[in-house]
Each structure stands twice: as structure tokens, then as C-alpha cells.
Write an enzyme that holds these catalytic residues in place. Structure first.
Site, PDB file in Angstrom:
ATOM      1  CG  ASP A  57      -9.341   0.200   4.663  1.00 36.26           C
ATOM      2  OD1 ASP A  57      -8.935  -0.324   3.591  1.00 36.26           O
ATOM      3  OD2 ASP A  57      -8.470  -0.127   5.935  1.00 36.26           O
ATOM      4  CD  GLN A  59      -3.342  -4.657   6.169  1.00 37.99           C
ATOM      5  OE1 GLN A  59      -3.126  -3.687   5.631  1.00 37.99           O
ATOM      6  NE2 GLN A  59      -4.029  -5.860   6.125  1.00 37.99           N
ATOM      7  CE  LYS A  77      -3.885  -2.545   1.987  1.00 44.27           C
ATOM      8  NZ  LYS A  77      -4.189  -3.002   3.132  1.00 44.27           N
TER       9      LYS A  77
END
Ligand code: NAP
Length: 315
Positions: free
Chosen positions: A126, A103, A59
Site C-alpha cells: 500500500d 484494510q 482486491k
């Protein structure tokens, strides 16, 4: 070697991911030129899970490619929920941070739901915050989870019709199955959601013109689950190293995969049996090279969107 019985066309995720990143890059440069502002993504990782480290590294690398600034907050597994909440609230307050991603999975001692819900919905790139999940369910999406959003881009890029089709989503997770079903519904598909308690799964999935599979079960969806000619999207990412299993799953293409196993110790397989699906489906996403690449590209797109919305820039 491609056999005579292979019918399905492979849907290439790399081409679509590259196109999305290219678009983000040129918009970021435009933003920098016109406003002097460069978007920023803060990635938070807790503990030393090797898979999470690879995901976050990818990422950060994607941010570099598209010109988005990034910060990597790597924290010890011993951190408490309260300490992590402090970091999230400081990232929420900072005006120079547009997107925050934590994460997953987090270590067991940390309350994952509390952390997800602490992220400012305006920075929730997200799309996991209940405010964003709720808006998506109401048909007013703002930030949509990256994997299902990427699948829609893949379908659109390949001019695959969604409206009016019988779509079936296998899996009902918060990050893939549920948002995928919502997005397909929003695009006027007739959507069926299956899960581990579905009776006679194959009888249901066989009705689908468009079948999205996100279950985390290595090669479980086979010939009997797929309507001839259907579009099959395989979200699963599972590792396989057993030689007989590789032969069963890849048929004539097994030798190439066994070379990968010899080199890396494993090869990646989705939730769909590729050898069988290639004989029945009309289109299929490969694993790797399909859906996985789109997830990171969509994270870049969401981060740019967050920066634009927070600054009310509408180029
Ligand atoms: P998850 O949270 O474990 O959810 C799995 C879902 O599959 C659950 O809803 C479960 O049903 C259902 N399921 C499990 N076994 C089943 C069965 N035998 N028959 C029917 N349904 C079954 O998984 P996830 O996070 O959605 O991930 C799914 C897969 O996608 C994994 O392989 C993951 O690695 C992969 N993934 C890939 C990407 C990418 O970027 N390519 C991103 C995210 C995830 P219940 O709800 O009844 O338990």
C-alpha cells in the site's frame, strides 16, 4: 444525452486498469514458469464494515484475475492491537507472503499508526509505511500508494504532459494528496498543495493546468475552480441519493443516474461537480469509471514488484 456545452474528454480508467492487470498477469506467469514461484498477497480486514468487505473482496478477485495467490484474514472487531501485531509479525516472517495490506479504516480501539508501521516496508504494497513515504519524498520511490500511482499511469497512458505544468493537488492525506504531490513533483510539475485552510481555493485551483482533487466533499469543485481546458482528476467517491442533488450534479445526464439511484439507492459522485466540470475542463475522470478502478490494478502491480524485489528477480 450529451449536450452542446460539454467540452471535456472523459479519461477512461477501465482501459488503463485492464492494461495494467494484463501486464501483471503475463509477468506473473513468466515468473511461475522461470522460478516456480507465484506471488502472494495477504489482506487483513478487521470488523464488519460493509464497505471494507467490498474493497477486500475486489482486491482478492483482482488477485485471481492476474494469477497472484491471496489470503484473506478477516478478524473480529474485538481484536486488540497486540493480537493484530502478532498476525502482522507472522506475515512479515513468512517467506511465501510478498505483500501485506491492512484494510483501513481500522476500528477505533486499534492504533492504526502502530499497525501500519509494523508492516515490513519490503511487503508494504500500500506504500503507507513511513520508510516508503520517506523514500518517495526523497525522490527514490519504492512502493507508492496505489491511487496516486494509478493516476500517473492514467496520465501517461493518455500522453498528458506533466513536466513543466502548473499542477494543483487539493487534499493532503497520507494516502492520496501528499504522495500525489510528490509524484507530480518528481515528474517536474510545479506543484501547489491545497487543503481545508487554503484561502480563496478557487483562485489557486484556477491556475492549474492539471488539477487533482481528493477531499471527500461531494461535488465541491465547480466551474469557478477550473481553468478552461485543464485536466481534472477526480479522486472523490461519495454516495448521493437525493433527486434534486443528482439533477444539480449531473445536469442533462441526470436521468441515467436517477435510474441507478432507483435500482441501488444511491449513485457515486466525486469531489468535482461533473455537469460544471464537463463544460470547462479539457479532460475529466468520470466517477465511477475513472481513478477508482486504477487503485486495485496498482495494488497488483505493487505486489508483483514486492515479489520481484524480495527475490531479486529482474525480468
Ligand atoms: P481525507 O484523509 O479525509 O483527506 C481529505 C483532505 O481534503 C484533507 O487534506 C483536507 O484538508 C482536505 N479538505 C477537506 N475539505 C476541504 C475543503 N473544503 N477545501 C479544501 N480541502 C479540503 O481523504 P482521502 O482519504 O484523501 O480521500 C479523499 C477522497 O478520495 C474521498 O472521497 C475518498 O473516498 C476518495 N478516495 C478514493 C480512492 C479511489 O480509489 N478512488 C482512494 C482513496 C480515497 P485538511 O488536511 O486541512 O483537513
Amino acid at each position: 444525452m450529451i449536450g452542446d456545452n460539454i467540452k471535456a474528454h472523459l479519461l477512461d480508467g477501465a482501459v488503463v486498469a485492464a492494461r495494467i492487470k494484463q501486464e501483471v498477469q503475463s509477468e506473473v506467469e513468466q515468473m511461475v514458469q522461470t522460478s516456480g514461484y507465484r506471488p502472494c498477497l495477504a489482506a487483513v480486514r478487521v470488523g464488519d464494515d460493509p464497505a471494507s468487505a467490498v474493497y477486500v473482496r475486489n482486491k482478492i478477485k483482482a488477485c485471481e484475475e492476474v494469477g497472484i495467490r491471496s489470503e484473506h484474514h478477516a478478524l473480529a472487531a474485538s481484536i486488540t492491537t497486540a493480537e493484530l501485531l502478532d498476525l502482522i509479525s507472522s506475515l512479515n516472517r513468512r517467506d511465501d507472503v510478498d505483500g501485506i495490506l491492512t484494510q483501513l479504516p481500522l476500528p477505533r480501539a486499534i492504533d492504526e499508526t502502530t499497525i501500519i508501521e509494523a508492516i515490513d516496508p519490503a511487503k508494504d504494497v500500500d506504500g503507507f509505511h513511513p520508510v516508503n513515504a520517506g523514500k518517495l519524498a526523497m525522490g527514490r520511490p519504492v512502493f507508492v500508494p496505489c491511487t496516486p500511482a494509478g493516476i500517473i499511469e492514467l496520465l501517461d497512458h493518455n500522453s498528458i504532459e506533466i513536466r513543466g505544468t502548473n499542477a494543483c493537488v487539493v487534499g493532503r492525506s497520507q494516502i492520496v494528496g501528499r504522495p500525489m504531490a510528490q509524484l507530480l513533483l518528481q515528474r517536474d510539475a510545479t506543484v501547489t498543495i491545497c487543503h481545508s485552510r487554503t484561502r480563496d481555493l478557487a483562485a489557486v485551483t484556477r491556475q492549474a493546468d492539471l488539477l487533482v482533487v481528493a477531499i471527500g466533499r461531494l461535488g465541491m469543485i465547480g466551474r469557478e475552480h477550473i481553468k478552461p481546458g485543464a485536466v481534472v482528476i477526480d479522486v472523490g467517491m461519495n454516495k448521493v441519493s437525493d433527486v434534486d442533488e443528482v439533477r444539480r450534479l449531473f445536469g442533462e445526464a441526470a436521468d441515467k443516474r436517477l435510474e441507478v439511484v432507483a435500482k441501488r439507492g444511491y449513485t457515486l459522485v466525486g469531489d468535482v461537480n461533473p455537469a460544471e466540470a464537463l463544460e470547462v475542463a479539457g479532460m475529466l475522470t468520470p466517477v465511477p469509471g475513472g481513478v477508482g478502478l486504477l487503485t486495485v490494478a496498482m495494488l497488483m502491480k505493487n505486489t508483483l514488484k514486492a515479489a520481484k524485489l524480495r527475490r531479486e528477480i529482474h525480468p
